[in-house]
Design an enzyme around this catalytic site. Structure first.
Site, mmCIF file in Angstrom:
data_model
loop_
_atom_site.group_PDB
_atom_site.id
_atom_site.type_symbol
_atom_site.label_atom_id
_atom_site.label_comp_id
_atom_site.label_asym_id
_atom_site.label_seq_id
_atom_site.Cartn_x
_atom_site.Cartn_y
_atom_site.Cartn_z
ATOM 1 N N HIS A 130 0.943 -1.145 0.058
ATOM 2 C CA HIS A 130 0.080 -0.021 0.042
ATOM 3 C C HIS A 130 0.999 1.266 -0.044
ATOM 4 O O HIS A 130 2.022 1.159 0.509
ATOM 5 C CB HIS A 130 -0.820 0.010 1.322
ATOM 6 C CG HIS A 130 -1.878 0.932 1.374
ATOM 7 N ND1 HIS A 130 -1.763 2.493 1.570
ATOM 8 C CD2 HIS A 130 -3.110 0.838 1.173
ATOM 9 C CE1 HIS A 130 -2.870 2.911 1.727
ATOM 10 N NE2 HIS A 130 -3.860 2.339 1.370
ATOM 11 N N ASP A 207 2.915 -4.335 7.794
ATOM 12 C CA ASP A 207 1.709 -3.659 7.806
ATOM 13 C C ASP A 207 0.559 -4.570 7.866
ATOM 14 O O ASP A 207 0.397 -5.504 7.071
ATOM 15 C CB ASP A 207 1.568 -2.875 6.304
ATOM 16 C CG ASP A 207 0.150 -2.505 5.984
ATOM 17 O OD1 ASP A 207 -0.760 -2.439 6.761
ATOM 18 O OD2 ASP A 207 -0.050 -1.765 4.941
ATOM 19 N N GLN A 210 -4.776 -5.307 6.951
ATOM 20 C CA GLN A 210 -5.581 -6.356 6.229
ATOM 21 C C GLN A 210 -5.626 -7.566 6.867
ATOM 22 O O GLN A 210 -6.203 -8.515 6.666
ATOM 23 C CB GLN A 210 -5.271 -6.192 4.689
ATOM 24 C CG GLN A 210 -5.306 -5.197 3.974
ATOM 25 C CD GLN A 210 -6.739 -4.617 4.029
ATOM 26 O OE1 GLN A 210 -7.675 -5.346 3.986
ATOM 27 N NE2 GLN A 210 -6.951 -3.317 3.705
ATOM 28 N N LYS A 233 -10.842 -0.946 10.040
ATOM 29 C CA LYS A 233 -10.712 -2.437 9.364
ATOM 30 C C LYS A 233 -11.003 -3.493 10.246
ATOM 31 O O LYS A 233 -10.867 -4.743 9.901
ATOM 32 C CB LYS A 233 -9.094 -2.668 8.516
ATOM 33 C CG LYS A 233 -9.360 -1.595 7.450
ATOM 34 C CD LYS A 233 -7.785 -1.444 6.762
ATOM 35 C CE LYS A 233 -7.549 -0.533 5.709
ATOM 36 N NZ LYS A 233 -8.470 0.071 4.806
ATOM 37 N N CYS A 372 -4.551 2.401 -3.790
ATOM 38 C CA CYS A 372 -3.401 2.737 -3.074
ATOM 39 C C CYS A 372 -2.445 1.744 -3.233
ATOM 40 O O CYS A 372 -1.463 1.536 -2.525
ATOM 41 C CB CYS A 372 -3.818 3.083 -1.812
ATOM 42 S SG CYS A 372 -4.781 4.730 -1.254
#
Length: 415
Positions: A130, A207, A210, A233, A372
């Site tokens: 991202h 990251d 997700q 999220k 993104c």
């Protein structure tokens, strides 16, 4: 007998906890929400927790001696311990509250990166990332003369691990990688990547935006040095996120922002002495209600049992993939064998934005664009894809309705 044999996920009961899922759109069509990779919906229990803070004990934290301030402080710090347990951090001081994944990554770049990296040092970044795990490092690289090297991805959407190993040099200092790709759903082998990075005396930032709503995360088992995620999220509110950092690293990092709360003492003559982590990195009044609501969201998703959640989302993914492949001219982008419940796709001869707008007329919310992740889109020779992403409250019936609507839309754009 496994847990999934003993328990079941009551999806219909689950759906009743989300007021928005009862909405009708576009002339009475039932809302089908498949944009969960962008933002999940929020259950009533989390909404009630947010409102309860403002109705009963709205006060600033850590600074007041009165009853409301004490209650707010206790709830805020209880949230920190819940997050620590949620990701299995060793120490509650390793949990920093931020505005989201993006701010968490920028914090690492501006504090750890600015203080630890010097001209000629190298950062490895995957092509799946991202923009929030690319741009801060590009900005820092330009300022300090760093080199960014790219971990390639194959046509299935998997990272090339042989190439990853070959990218390391004596100047490699940091690896930046998503736990799960937001654009493709690919689940990356983070623990293996961390092991290789540490063999080369490099750090790894993950990251996790997700990942945390879809699988159990254990930062100690992953051996991550930094791990970032967002509340919105994770069935929680916007405007709040988390940075986990290994305490030995946080302890040596300078503050990123200055102000109240992050100090021990301030003197105009003798300067400022800073607080210990995590407060060193939480300048000013934080998003108190959002942090408290995030704790409730974590308890809510944890109570679902991740084994059941993963099994259900994989059923949705498998069913949607099989049915979508029956649409002539529809092509799925990224078919890694280990995926989260995300399907990115294109339709020959149709722009993704047109597909998204037309599907919306049937009441189905999907995402279109570059997500993104422009470097990844360019790898596939694309400017954009459509993306359907699933969550615990989605159903097989919704998948069927979506695929039927998509089939009609594809026919429409070709006629």
């Amino acid at each position: 007998m496994s847990m999934t044999d003993e328990l079941t996920l009551d999806v219909q009961a689950l759906r009743a906890e989300f007021p928005v899922l009862g909405r009708k759109v576009h002339g009475g069509k039932a809302l089908v929400y498949f944009d969960n990779a962008a933002t999940t919906q929020t259950p009533k229990a989390v909404l009630d927790t947010w409102v309860d803070y403002f109705e009963r004990y709205n006060a600033n934290i850590h600074r007041g001696l009165h009853r409301l301030a004490d209650e707010a402080t206790q709830a805020y710090e209880h949230s920190r311990d819940t997050v620590r347990e949620f990701v299995n951090a060793e120490d509650v001081r390793e949990i920093i509250f931020t505005r989201g994944t993006t701010e968490a990554i920028n914090l690492v770049a501006q504090s750890w990166g600015r203080s630890q990296l010097v001209e000629g040092d190298e950062i490895l970044i995957s092509r799946l990332e991202h923009h929030s795990n690319i741009v801060p490092w590009q900005m820092l690289a330009q300022e300090k003369g760093l080199t960014i090297r790219i971990i390639p991805v194959d046509e299935r959407g998997e990272l090339d691990m042989a190439a990853y190993r070959a990218l390391f040099t004596p100047r490699t200092r940091l690896v930046c990688v998503a736990h799960v790709s937001n654009a493709l759903g690919t689940v990356n082998p983070v623990s293996e990547m961390a092991r290789i990075a540490h063999e080369h005396d490099a750090r790894i930032l993950v990251d996790g935006a997700q990942a945390v709503a879809h699988t159990r995360v254990d930062v100690q088992a992953l051996d991550a040095d930094f791990y970032a995620f967002s509340g919105h999220k994770l069935y929680g509110p916007t405007g709040v996120g988390v940075l986990y950092g290994r305490f030995s690293l946080l302890e040596a990092m300078p503050p990123w922002q200055g102000g109240g709360e992050m100090i021990k003492t301030v003197s105009l003559e003798e300067g400022t002495r800073f607080a210990e982590p995590p407060h060193r990195f939480e300048a000013g009044t934080p998003a108190i209600a959002e942090v408290i609501a995030l704790e409730r969201a974590i308890r809510w998703v944890t109570n679902l049992h991740f084994e059941l959640l993963e099994d259900w989302e994989q059923r949705l993914l498998k069913h949607a993939t099989e049915r979508m492949k029956g649409i002539d001219g529809m092509r799925i982008i990224g078919e890694a064998p280990h995926k989260a419940a995300v399907i990115s796709f294109v339709v020959d001869g149709a722009h993704s934005q047109d597909i998204g707008l037309l599907v919306d007329q049937f009441g189905v919310a999907i995402r279109t664009g570059h997500h993104c992740a422009q470097p990844l889109m360019h790898h596939y020779g694309l400017d954009a894809t459509c993306r359907a992403s699933f969550a615990a409250y989605n159903t097989l019936e919704e998948v069927d309705y979506f695929v039927d609507a998509l089939q009609r839309v594809v026919t429409m754009v070709r006629d």
